[in-house]
Design a protein around this motif. Structure first.
Motif, mmCIF file in Angstrom:
data_model
loop_
_atom_site.group_PDB
_atom_site.id
_atom_site.type_symbol
_atom_site.label_atom_id
_atom_site.label_comp_id
_atom_site.label_asym_id
_atom_site.label_seq_id
_atom_site.Cartn_x
_atom_site.Cartn_y
_atom_site.Cartn_z
ATOM 1 N N SER A 1 0.822 -1.213 0.000
ATOM 2 C CA SER A 1 0.000 0.000 0.000
ATOM 3 C C SER A 1 0.855 1.261 0.000
ATOM 4 O O SER A 1 0.333 2.369 0.130
ATOM 5 C CB SER A 1 -0.937 -0.025 1.213
ATOM 6 O OG SER A 1 -1.744 -1.179 1.154
ATOM 7 N N LYS B 1 -5.167 -2.512 2.620
ATOM 8 C CA LYS B 1 -6.084 -3.562 2.165
ATOM 9 C C LYS B 1 -6.935 -4.045 3.342
ATOM 10 O O LYS B 1 -8.148 -4.129 3.246
ATOM 11 C CB LYS B 1 -5.265 -4.706 1.562
ATOM 12 C CG LYS B 1 -6.113 -5.867 1.101
ATOM 13 C CD LYS B 1 -5.277 -6.935 0.445
ATOM 14 C CE LYS B 1 -6.147 -8.175 0.194
ATOM 15 N NZ LYS B 1 -5.400 -9.279 -0.388
ATOM 16 N N THR B 2 -6.291 -4.345 4.441
ATOM 17 C CA THR B 2 -6.998 -4.918 5.596
ATOM 18 C C THR B 2 -7.593 -3.854 6.514
ATOM 19 O O THR B 2 -8.526 -4.114 7.252
ATOM 20 C CB THR B 2 -6.017 -5.744 6.426
ATOM 21 O OG1 THR B 2 -4.905 -4.885 6.755
ATOM 22 C CG2 THR B 2 -5.514 -6.957 5.672
ATOM 23 N N PHE B 3 -7.016 -2.689 6.509
ATOM 24 C CA PHE B 3 -7.332 -1.605 7.442
ATOM 25 C C PHE B 3 -7.140 -2.054 8.894
ATOM 26 O O PHE B 3 -7.828 -1.601 9.814
ATOM 27 C CB PHE B 3 -8.759 -1.052 7.223
ATOM 28 C CG PHE B 3 -8.768 0.452 7.102
ATOM 29 C CD1 PHE B 3 -8.316 1.079 5.946
ATOM 30 C CD2 PHE B 3 -9.206 1.259 8.153
ATOM 31 C CE1 PHE B 3 -8.289 2.472 5.839
ATOM 32 C CE2 PHE B 3 -9.184 2.650 8.054
ATOM 33 C CZ PHE B 3 -8.726 3.250 6.884
ATOM 34 N N GLY C 1 -1.604 -7.560 -1.753
ATOM 35 C CA GLY C 1 -1.072 -6.235 -1.423
ATOM 36 C C GLY C 1 0.044 -5.805 -2.355
ATOM 37 O O GLY C 1 0.068 -4.678 -2.867
ATOM 38 N N ARG C 2 0.971 -6.714 -2.634
ATOM 39 C CA ARG C 2 2.128 -6.353 -3.473
ATOM 40 C C ARG C 2 1.786 -6.303 -4.958
ATOM 41 O O ARG C 2 2.646 -6.027 -5.791
ATOM 42 C CB ARG C 2 3.294 -7.309 -3.190
ATOM 43 C CG ARG C 2 2.936 -8.782 -3.272
ATOM 44 C CD ARG C 2 4.026 -9.652 -2.645
ATOM 45 N NE ARG C 2 3.656 -11.059 -2.583
ATOM 46 C CZ ARG C 2 2.975 -11.621 -1.600
ATOM 47 N NH1 ARG C 2 2.557 -10.902 -0.585
ATOM 48 N NH2 ARG C 2 2.711 -12.912 -1.603
ATOM 49 N N GLU D 1 8.503 -11.417 -0.935
ATOM 50 C CA GLU D 1 7.313 -11.777 -0.151
ATOM 51 C C GLU D 1 6.540 -12.875 -0.891
ATOM 52 O O GLU D 1 5.849 -13.675 -0.275
ATOM 53 C CB GLU D 1 6.424 -10.542 0.090
ATOM 54 C CG GLU D 1 5.589 -10.660 1.358
ATOM 55 C CD GLU D 1 4.808 -9.407 1.725
ATOM 56 O OE1 GLU D 1 3.942 -8.983 0.944
ATOM 57 O OE2 GLU D 1 5.051 -8.856 2.815
ATOM 58 N N VAL E 1 5.353 -13.014 7.791
ATOM 59 C CA VAL E 1 5.432 -11.689 8.420
ATOM 60 C C VAL E 1 4.636 -11.647 9.728
ATOM 61 O O VAL E 1 4.692 -10.665 10.461
ATOM 62 C CB VAL E 1 4.923 -10.563 7.476
ATOM 63 C CG1 VAL E 1 5.774 -10.486 6.223
ATOM 64 C CG2 VAL E 1 3.466 -10.769 7.102
#
Ligand code: F6P
Length: 549
Positions: A157, A208-210, A268-269, A354, A509
């Motif tokens: 992000s 993405k997840t907030f 995300g990536r 990742e 992670v």
């Protein structure tokens, strides 16, 4: 599908026998023996050109690598990804970043949902919003247009949008200054807040997840800072969110009307193409953002349709696999000869490491070969004056990807020839090296005494035979940047298929996040220190002691 262990496959074993000899080949000789090597080992697609001829490989090597790709089912798995099958097994998700750059109207229905329609509905909202901010009709609480945009996010992000905004600097809006805050280290936020004015600043909370701790803390800090000058009612004109988690966005206090959604099938990536790219669209405008998507789509189409022997992401992946597996190359250095790509190596670190930094197969077995190399790098020519020494004469072989544009986007005289000369000179030097005989002849010509010649000889000899790829584009534009990123995304995918690892999760992670939460509590004195090891306990005690000083 259960894949057999890589080393047991016929194509791997054929490669292994071939490598017994090929790993010692001298590239100088390969070039001398085949005048057609450059045309034979280059390919182009979607505005990019790849030269992979400076590798310790020949036509037979490529043939055997292509056999491996076929035996591992690269084509079938590519098609499964593109059609929305749930190939992210550990999270039961589709992997559809390619759908984010599909032209309007293309059919893609997943789980009964028209993915293409959803994507374009959000793109339409992005267009309307970015147009307003850019043309000055989106006004802050005191009636002034936005001058500064602060993207608050981390990992995917942050890295994608930040890299792309820098890369497309020449296309940027003259009034809008873009800032990126990612680190939980308050110095990062402090440095940005000290430059901006709440009346004219727009914050994008991108997650993405907030739920990501760093982003949530940074967003709270920005909100508090803003409310020192403005009122709660002013928040909607200054805070927007990009997320898949509507509930958490609302709970944070951002109006869902100011939220740009995306979907759990975007990793995300792999998310710069989604609303996570809002800062990119603000900087360069929706038109250029669309061209960026089109460039990536052109590479997707190439990846989907080109025969494997001309398929650029497949070839880049296979060469990378060859170097990792058979030349023991534990790292890959990325050398953009373009200052505007200065964040590209950092972006690729997340994309590649990742995704493929895994030690078990998709079925949970220990892999039987090395997987993802360490990815790192820096722009040329700066890199030359820092660590290229090691790459030329150190004990490890580190393959390098050189990336350059044939034409600059500035008109400063002399610079671009100098830049390209360095880029091409380095790949030549890595390949050719300099033999002891050549060094001796050179030193003798300088009339140095014999003893000094012999003493200097080992220091001045370059082993050479060091592999590199060169990726060229005409100019760094939104379209070629899109194609370049998509090239590496698909390269990562293909390598993941060959290693049979779960490229789209990142469980590694999590452990650190859990421990950090616990230690944060201990630093705040909320809970008594748990039994860590003596080192961790000692460090916590020191930090607590420093707080009372
Ligand atoms: O912790 C790793 C990670 O999940 C990345 O994969 C991701 O890009 C980053 O954190 C940020 O996540 P989010 O967008 O949900 O805040």
């Amino acid at each position: 599908m259960q894949q057999p262990a890589l080393t047991t496959t016929a194509s791997f074993q054929a490669l292994q026998s071939h490598a017994a000899e090929a790993r010692d080949w001298q590239m100088r000789q390969l070039f001398a023996a085949d005048p057609q090597r450059f045309p034979r080992m280059t390919t182009d697609a979607a505005g990019l050109f790849l030269d992979y001829s400076k590798n310790r490989a020949d036509a037979r090597t490529i043939e055997l690598l292509l056999d491996l790709a076929r035996e591992r089912g690269v084509e079938a798995q590519r098609d499964a990804m593109l059609s929305g099958e749930k190939i992210n097994l550990t999270e039961h998700r589709s992997v559809l970043h390619t759908a984010l750059r599909m032209p309007r109207g293309k059919q893609l229905v997943v789980d009964g949902q028209d993915v293409n329609a959803d994507v374009h509905a959000v793109l339409d909202r992005i267009r309307v919003f970015t147009d307003k901010v850019r043309n000055g009709t989106w006004l802050g609480y005191s009636g002034k247009p936005v001058t500064d945009v602060v993207n608050i996010g981390i990992g995917g992000s942050d890295l994608g949008p930040k890299m792309a905004v820098l890369a497309l600097r020449s296309y940027a809006h003259p009034r809008l200054k873009m800032h990126f805050v990612s680190n939980v280290d308050g110095h990062d936020m402090d440095a940005v807040l000290s430059q901006v004015n709440p009346e004219t600043t727009l914050f994008i909370v991108a997650s993405k997840t907030f739920t990501t701790a760093e982003t949530m803390l940074n967003a709270q800090t920005a909100r508090k800072w803003f409310l020192c000058e403005a009122k709660e009612a002013d928040l909607p004109r200054h805070f927007v969110a990009v997320s898949t988690n509507t509930k958490a966005v609302e709970a944070f206090g951002i109006d869902p009307d100011n939220m740009f959604p995306f979907w759990d099938w975007v990793g995300g990536r792999y998310s710069v193409w989604s609303a996570i790219g809002l800062s990119v669209a603000l900087a360069v405008g929706f038109g250029y953002f669309s061209t960026f998507l089109e460039g990536a789509h052109a590479m997707d189409e190439h990846f989907r349709t080109a025969p494997l022997e001309q398929n650029m992401p497949v070839l880049l992946a296979l060469i990378g696999f060859w170097n990792r597996q058979f030349l023991d190359a534990g790292s890959l250095s990325i050398a953009p000869y373009h200052q505007d790509l200065s964040r590209f190596p950092a972006y690729l670190q997340q994309l590649d490491m990742e995704s493929n930094g895994k030690r078990v197969t998709r079925n949970g077995r220990q892999v039987d070969t090395p997987t993802c190399p360490v990815v790192w790098g820096e722009c040329g020519t700066n890199a030359q004056h820092a660590y290229f020494q090691l790459l030329h004469q150190g004990t490890d072989v580190t393959p390098i990807d050189f990336i350059a544009a044939l034409r600059a986007t500035h008109d400063l005289e002399g610079h671009h020839d100098a830049l390209l000369a360095n880029c091409f000179a380095q790949s030549e030097a890595f390949m050719k090296g300099k033999t002891a005989e050549e060094v001796r002849a050179e030193l003798k010509a300088q009339k140095l005494p014999e003893a000094e010649v012999e003493a200097l000889l080992p220091h001045k000899t370059f082993p050479g035979n060091r592999p590199s790829n060169t990726i060229l584009m005409d100019q760094l534009t939104p379209a070629t940047l899109g194609a370049l990123i998509a090239l590496y995304e698909h390269k990562t995918f293909v390598q993941g298929v060959i290693w049979d690892v779960a490229s789209f999760d990142q469980w590694g992670v999590e452990l650190g996040k859990v421990l950090a939460k616990q230690i944060q509590g201990e630093l705040a004195g909320e809970v008594s220190p748990a039994q860590h090891d003596s080192s961790t306990n000692g460090l916590i005690v020191m930090a607590k002691a420093a707080k009372v000083q």
